[in-house]
Motif scaffolding. Sequence first.
Motif: not given
Length: 110
Positions: A75-87
């Motif tokens: 959610a933190l990254f999405a709020a900054r327009d960045t989709v991340v994969r969390i491993d």
Amino acid sequence: PCGSVTRALDRVEGRADDLLTTRQGPLFPDFARRAVILSDPRIVDYRVRQTALDRVELFTEPPEAWGAAAHALEALFAARDTVVRIDRIERPLPDPLRKLRRVVCTSERP
């Protein structure tokens, strides 16, 4: 110029490799710390390591808190327009010669 009586800072100095990378620019590690810690009150230890713009590794203790912490980071990254994969990663081995850093970015800056 705004009339505030508080001290103004020209810039914040610190380790550039502690800054996480998003599409909207750098993300200070304290935002990641707070996202993880506030995601589950059981968390007593954690590590966040960004390895690429879209990849983040996460360790939490206890392991049962990993899902909440991962969701908070997404959610933190999405709020900054960045989709991340969390491993999920295992507890990193401590290095007695280095300072403990819970949030680290090992990816190259764009």
